[in-house]
Design an enzyme around this catalytic site. Structure first.
Site, mmCIF file in Angstrom:
data_model
loop_
_atom_site.group_PDB
_atom_site.id
_atom_site.type_symbol
_atom_site.label_atom_id
_atom_site.label_comp_id
_atom_site.label_asym_id
_atom_site.label_seq_id
_atom_site.Cartn_x
_atom_site.Cartn_y
_atom_site.Cartn_z
ATOM 1 C CD GLU B 72 47.642 16.589 84.424
ATOM 2 O OE1 GLU B 72 46.748 16.957 85.591
ATOM 3 O OE2 GLU B 72 47.921 15.735 84.116
ATOM 4 C CG HIS B 141 45.225 11.342 73.890
ATOM 5 N ND1 HIS B 141 43.936 11.040 74.683
ATOM 6 C CD2 HIS B 141 46.320 10.916 74.657
ATOM 7 C CE1 HIS B 141 44.589 10.297 75.553
ATOM 8 N NE2 HIS B 141 45.827 10.194 75.532
#
Ligand SMILES: Cc1ncc(C[n+]2csc(CCOP(=O)(O)OP(=O)(O)O)c2C)c(N)n1
Lengths: 379, 339
Positions: B72, B141
């Protein structure tokens, strides 16, 4: 069918598919010894003009480092991380780039930016406590001096990648210290660059220490140049004090990138002669004896010896170069001794393209404070 | 800011999901402006784990919709360099909590590049982050990370709650010359409502809050995943004699003080509703801003209905954590401060 049943039938186990390395690692491996030219037979081939140019730049660089360090003592610079001892690598990094190429310096690499042609006063605004970036990065193709370690490396990859997508023939050269190679961004940048075959050159200046921490505590790798292999790019190990070798290796890497062969990782083995910054006490983590060994391998000495032996310079020539550097230092000193003109209202400019309602309110508050201050001053 | 032209495709008002609108926004932006590049994990062949980028690699090629290595910080860091060279990257972070490795790039470079270079290097990039809970996701999540981004000057923080806004705000974000953290309420991805594909960009600009339901008794201030909750609560409150106004903030930075204050001055009562934690969460900031602007109009303290101050819980327990209609109604009941 269970594994046990399978065994009972005595069918031959299916062999796994044959495995082959996807890339032959051998050509990627760095030399066992740092690559050198000065002091070897190869030096005889070195172009006299290049030798003279490198000599002048390195002497300038040394003087520049000394002047900037002196400015910290006078309170004109908040801090200065010197590259004394590392000038050969700094200068070579700047000289191998074309005008359209980009340089991505670390916080230490002011000298590389100056050698690329940036006005030294503009290059020093960050360290002076004036604006963070005192120049237009696009105009000079020099990214802002980056204080967080290694975070500028993925920027270099992205820029080089974007240039290639646009069909531009642009190379990015990104600089980082030995300590910075431990950061995640270093690894991610190398990986992206290799996967994308981005036209990037990574220059690691292994100057022995990350502040006080020696290389042995930073990495267990055979060399920092070896790190390249795991990403699928060549690693080159160079004597970072040998300006000619640095120039050749970096120029090769830049040419390779420009021709579409992807990134290279170059490790310059060098030494930081000064402390980490003016604020650091280097006697806590290294000995004078160690410093003395490196003093004998000074980048200026190496060049001067070669030039003198080949009769390319004499006493007067050396003096002329030094005088030139002295003039540069005097000019820098004079300009840095003027107080910068700062407008506090600029604080609210350039946070966003347009000020948010919140920033408009805060700007009005500061304006009122400044007006009150001015009135109070007059009364 | 580049202007967003209105697509000419014919069509009338029709139902669509938020996911479809987001995908369409990306497609239209890429078709219109060759400098728009989509990048992230699995965004190419797969079309993203939520299929938002479905078809983009096929239509525009892998150079414009790129499956990146799994890193990322590397994704956002390279996007910074691409933006420096004049591209408009649109980065997808796969899930809220997986954006954290890129946080350093976001805070140290993306958010401040314009300011530190005094305008020379704007960062016209968009970071799309599916966020929030309610979909039964396992750990990492379901985070609501908006407070982190709000606390970082230089970032625009946007979160749509309607299909029309999903399209319109994403187009505006991509066209913006500033970096935008575009928070996609993933539990609304499959929510359908009507929009006008003929005039899909016809929504209010970033920085404008919208009254989704007018009312007089109290103001519910919310955004993203909690908007449907608040609208449902407002309907339920009607039966009990409360006429609630519901404001959808749409953008957390810049913050629309004017719309919020005007409403609260009229109603005299306010409840801020969001999924993210209450302590240190967006609601505290919003409540403080309301108090500063509307103190004399307030009939009761500004209340907050937020997620608990806990790490996001496991899916089997998340319904106890997420602010639902009942909690909102309880808060509304507590607004009868003087009685
Ligand atoms: C992310 C990050 N962590 C810590 C620091 C503080 N810091 C500044 S310089 C430095 C050492 C850097 O060493 P190295 O990468 O070898 O570069 P050198 O100073 O030798 O040029 C540290 C730890 C920083 N600037 N950024």
């Amino acid at each position: 069918m269970t594994v046990m049943e399978q065994r009972d039938t005595r069918t031959a186990p299916v062999p796994p598919p044959a495995w082959q390395p996807r890339t032959d690692p051998a050509p990627l491996l760095p030399d066992a010894e740092p690559y050198r030219i000065l002091g070897t037979d190869a030096a005889a081939q070195a172009d006299p003009e290049l030798l003279r140019r490198l000599y002048a730049e390195v002497v300038h660089g040394r003087r520049y480092n000394a002047q900037a360090t002196a400015l910290t003592r006078q309170g004109r610079l908040a801090v200065y991380p010197s590259t004394t001892g590392q000038e050969a690598a700094e200068v070579a990094a700047a000289l191998v780039l074309q005008e359209r190429d980009w340089l991505f310096p670390s916080y230490r690499d002011t000298l590389a930016a100056v050698a690329r042609g940036l006005d030294p006063v503009q290059a020093l605004t960050l360290l002076r406590g004036d604006w963070h970036t005192g120049y237009d990065p696009r105009e000079h193709r020099i990214a802002p001096l980056s204080t967080p370690l290694a975070t500028q490396l993925p920027h270099a990859v992205g820029l080089a990648h974007a240039a290639r997508l646009k069909g531009d023939d642009v190379v990015a050269l990104a600089m980082v210290g030995d300590g910075g190679t431990s950061e995640g961004d270093f690894h991610e940048a190398l990986n992206f660059a290799a996967v994308w075959r981005a036209p990037v050159v990574f220059l690691v200046q292994n100057n022995g220490f990350a502040i006080s921490v020696p290389l042995a505590k930073q990495t267990a790798a055979p060399s920092l140049a070896h790190k390249a292999v795991g990403y699928g790019m060549p690693g080159r190990l160079v004597d970072g004090n040998d300006a000619v070798a640095m120039h050749e290796v970096l120029a090769d890497a830049v040419a390779r990138a420009r021709e579409g062969h992807g990134p290279t990782l170059v490790e310059a083995v060098t030494y930081r002669m000064d402390a980490h910054t003016n604020a650091d006490d280097a006697t806590r983590y290294r000995t004078d004896a160690e410093v003395e060994i490196w003093r004998a391998h000074d980048p200026i000495l190496l060049l001067e010896r070669e030039l003198t032996e080949r009769g390319l310079i004499d006493e007067a020539g050396i003096r002329a170069v030094r005088d030139d550097a002295e003039t540069m230092a005097a000019g820098l000193r004079e300009r840095m001794n003027q107080d910068p003109a700062l407008d506090p209202m600029d604080l609210f400019g350039d946070v966003y393209a347009e000020r948010t309602p919140q920033l408009r309110e805060q700007a009005a508050q500061l304006r009122a404070e400044l007006d009150a201050e001015a009135e109070g001053g007059q009364a | 800011m580049t202007t967003v032209a209105k697509p000419s495709a014919a069509g009338s008002v029709k139902p669509a999901t938020m996911a479809q609108a987001l995908g369409r926004a990306l497609r239209d932006a890429m078709a219109e402006d060759p400098s728009v590049h989509v990048m992230g994990e699995d965004v190419g062949t797969l079309g993203g784990v939520f299929r938002i980028t479905d078809g983009l690699a096929k239509e525009f090629g892998e150079d414009r919709c790129t499956d990146t290595p799994l890193a990322e910080a590397g994704i956002l860091g390279t996007a910074v360099g691409m933006a420096m060279y004049g591209l408009r990257p649109v980065v997808e972070m796969q899930f809220d909590a997986f954006a954290y490795p890129a946080f350093e790039q976001l805070v140290s470079h993306v958010a401040r590049m314009r300011n530190r270079t005094r305008g020379a290097l704007p960062m016209p990039l968009t970071v799309r982050i599916p966020y929030g809970g309610g979909i039964g996701g396992v750990e990492h999540h379901s985070d609501s990370s908006e407070a982190y981004y709000m606390a970082t000057p230089g970032l625009t923080v946007v979160t749509p709650a309607t299909v029309a806004d999903a399209y319109g705000l994403l187009r505006q974000s991509i066209a913006s010359d500033d970096p935008v953290v575009f928070l996609e309420p993933k539990r609304l991805y499959w929510s359908k409502d009507t929009w006008n594909p003929e005039r899909p960009t016809d929504v209010e600009p970033i920085g404008t809050a919208v009254v989704r339901r007018p009312g007089t008794g109290a103001t519910l201030i919310t955004y993203g995943p909690s908007l449907p909750v608040c609208l449902e609560a407002a309907e339920a409150a009607q039966a009990e004699g409360w006429d609630l106004e519901v404001i959808d903030l749409r953008s957390l930075v810049p913050f629309d003080d004017a719309t919020v204050a005007a409403s609260v001055r009229r109603t005299g009562r306010a409840v801020v509703v969001h999924e993210s934690t209450g302590f240190g969460g967006p609601g505290g900031e919003i409540a403080a801003r309301i108090t500063e602007r509307c103190f004399h109009h307030l009939q009761a303290p500004v209340l907050r209905v937020a997620g608990f101050d806990i790490p996001y819980p496991p899916p089997m327990l998340e319904r106890h954590h997420l602010p639902g209609v009942d909690r909102v109604l309880d808060a509304v009941a507590r607004l009868q401060w003087d009685q």
